[in-house]
Design an enzyme around this catalytic site. Sequence first.
Site, PDB file in Angstrom:
ATOM      1  N   ASP A  46       0.845  -1.200   0.000  1.00  0.00           N
ATOM      2  CA  ASP A  46       0.000   0.000   0.000  1.00  0.00           C
ATOM      3  C   ASP A  46       0.877   1.246   0.000  1.00  0.00           C
ATOM      4  O   ASP A  46       0.376   2.376  -0.051  1.00  0.00           O
ATOM      5  CB  ASP A  46      -1.036  -0.016   1.130  1.00  0.00           C
ATOM      6  CG  ASP A  46      -0.419  -0.048   2.517  1.00  0.00           C
ATOM      7  OD1 ASP A  46       0.818  -0.175   2.616  1.00  0.00           O
ATOM      8  OD2 ASP A  46      -1.177   0.048   3.504  1.00  0.00           O
ATOM      9  N   SER A  47       2.200   1.052   0.005  1.00  0.00           N
ATOM     10  CA  SER A  47       3.144   2.153  -0.251  1.00  0.00           C
ATOM     11  C   SER A  47       2.843   2.775  -1.616  1.00  0.00           C
ATOM     12  O   SER A  47       3.328   3.862  -1.922  1.00  0.00           O
ATOM     13  CB  SER A  47       4.591   1.649  -0.216  1.00  0.00           C
ATOM     14  OG  SER A  47       4.738   0.506  -1.030  1.00  0.00           O
TER      15      SER A  47
ATOM     16  N   ASP B 265      -1.150  -6.067  -0.186  1.00  0.00           N
ATOM     17  CA  ASP B 265      -1.449  -5.439   1.103  1.00  0.00           C
ATOM     18  C   ASP B 265      -2.938  -5.217   1.272  1.00  0.00           C
ATOM     19  O   ASP B 265      -3.622  -4.794   0.327  1.00  0.00           O
ATOM     20  CB  ASP B 265      -0.766  -4.057   1.170  1.00  0.00           C
ATOM     21  CG  ASP B 265       0.486  -4.080   2.015  1.00  0.00           C
ATOM     22  OD1 ASP B 265       0.649  -5.013   2.830  1.00  0.00           O
ATOM     23  OD2 ASP B 265       1.314  -3.157   1.863  1.00  0.00           O
TER      24      ASP B 265
ATOM     25  N   LYS C 115      -1.161  -9.330   2.965  1.00  0.00           N
ATOM     26  CA  LYS C 115      -0.383  -8.857   4.126  1.00  0.00           C
ATOM     27  C   LYS C 115      -1.242  -7.846   4.879  1.00  0.00           C
ATOM     28  O   LYS C 115      -1.931  -7.035   4.254  1.00  0.00           O
ATOM     29  CB  LYS C 115       0.927  -8.213   3.680  1.00  0.00           C
ATOM     30  CG  LYS C 115       1.714  -7.572   4.845  1.00  0.00           C
ATOM     31  CD  LYS C 115       3.139  -7.240   4.475  1.00  0.00           C
ATOM     32  CE  LYS C 115       3.334  -5.945   3.753  1.00  0.00           C
ATOM     33  NZ  LYS C 115       2.813  -4.750   4.465  1.00  0.00           N
TER      34      LYS C 115
ATOM     35  N   GLU D 137      -1.321  -5.365   8.757  1.00  0.00           N
ATOM     36  CA  GLU D 137      -0.490  -4.782   9.811  1.00  0.00           C
ATOM     37  C   GLU D 137      -1.102  -5.045  11.196  1.00  0.00           C
ATOM     38  O   GLU D 137      -2.315  -4.992  11.343  1.00  0.00           O
ATOM     39  CB  GLU D 137      -0.350  -3.271   9.581  1.00  0.00           C
ATOM     40  CG  GLU D 137       0.323  -2.947   8.263  1.00  0.00           C
ATOM     41  CD  GLU D 137       0.489  -1.444   8.036  1.00  0.00           C
ATOM     42  OE1 GLU D 137       0.169  -0.641   8.939  1.00  0.00           O
ATOM     43  OE2 GLU D 137       0.950  -1.080   6.937  1.00  0.00           O
TER      44      GLU D 137
ATOM     45  N   GLU E 240       9.446  -4.012  10.264  1.00  0.00           N
ATOM     46  CA  GLU E 240       9.859  -2.736   9.673  1.00  0.00           C
ATOM     47  C   GLU E 240      10.375  -1.789  10.758  1.00  0.00           C
ATOM     48  O   GLU E 240       9.696  -1.557  11.773  1.00  0.00           O
ATOM     49  CB  GLU E 240       8.667  -2.097   8.924  1.00  0.00           C
ATOM     50  CG  GLU E 240       9.011  -0.731   8.333  1.00  0.00           C
ATOM     51  CD  GLU E 240       8.011  -0.220   7.307  1.00  0.00           C
ATOM     52  OE1 GLU E 240       7.047  -0.934   6.961  1.00  0.00           O
ATOM     53  OE2 GLU E 240       8.211   0.924   6.844  1.00  0.00           O
TER      54      GLU E 240
HETATM   55  O1  KIV Z   1       3.571  -1.097   1.604  1.00  0.00           O
HETATM   56  C1  KIV Z   1       4.723  -1.539   1.523  1.00  0.00           C
HETATM   57  O2  KIV Z   1       5.456  -1.330   0.560  1.00  0.00           O
HETATM   58  C2  KIV Z   1       5.217  -2.331   2.642  1.00  0.00           C
HETATM   59  C3  KIV Z   1       6.684  -2.633   2.692  1.00  0.00           C
HETATM   60  C4  KIV Z   1       7.415  -1.408   3.057  1.00  0.00           C
HETATM   61  C5  KIV Z   1       6.995  -3.762   3.586  1.00  0.00           C
HETATM   62  O3  KIV Z   1       4.470  -2.697   3.488  1.00  0.00           O
END
Ligand code: KIV
Length: 275
Positions: free
Chosen positions: A44-45, A83, A113, A115, A182
């Site tokens: 989600d970056s 994510d 993924k 959090e 992280e």
């Molecule tokens: O969103 C993302 O790119 C991430 C990585 C930094 C692990 O969660």
Amino acid sequence: MKNSVVTFQEAKNKKEKITMLTAYDYSTAKLMDEAGVNAVLVGDSLGMVILGYEDTISVTMEDMIHHSKGVANGCKNALVIADMPFLSYQTSVYDAVVNAGRLLKEGRAGAVKLEGGREVAEQVKAIVNASIPVMGHLGLTPQSINAFGGFKVQGKSEKAAKKLLEDAMALEEAGAFAIVLECVPEALARLITDKISIPTIGIGAGAGCDGQVLVYQDMLGMFSDFTPKFVKRFGNVGDEMKKAFAAYQKEVREESFPAKEHCYQIDDDVIAKLY
Ligand code: KIV
């Protein structure tokens, strides 16, 4: 070789490092897949590096599904992990399963993924029970940026370090197949890696993790808004792109591009009749 949650675990057992990079589109994911990375994370970056937001908070399920489709089409062997965006799983166990399912059904990801630690263990359990592999994410969890008060290293005090270890154990217990750590002190990441049996993937967490992940724009020098301490530049693609963009403009303006070899031809007679 096709990567899966099974090959992740085998890598940890054999002490072979796992490689993961973020990608958000077909062509980049294909290059990574051809280079042999084990996993491609549709992070989600993308809120920051693709959409230009200040953080990941505004990223939607539709954003994630859209980018995950492209990445999945580019990956033959890499495991595609998507994510779960902010508030797509924190709200209820039901939301978590439905949205994780959408990332597989519509986004064609192979795993998701999310959090958090103990507070999302029920969601992790339910998603895993629906046969969807889950990767956890602890330490600096960017969706909690407003609660943390900024992008800061996590787990430095005894209390915070103990909580991180307990959260990692809770995620393992809930059925997560791996955990991203992280911005965690190196020694703590190593200790967590030793204490749990599933792989840890570090970003700003030192060499003791079972694998590493980086945001590709950071490692290629394509994102200049800010560069965290843990980023190493493995290429200067940003500078190369700027050079190419400038060369293109110069050639268009001086009319050396397009040249004869870039043009399609037609019989002169046909054109002459139209004048
Ligand atoms: O969103 C993302 O790119 C991430 C990585 C930094 C692990 O969660």
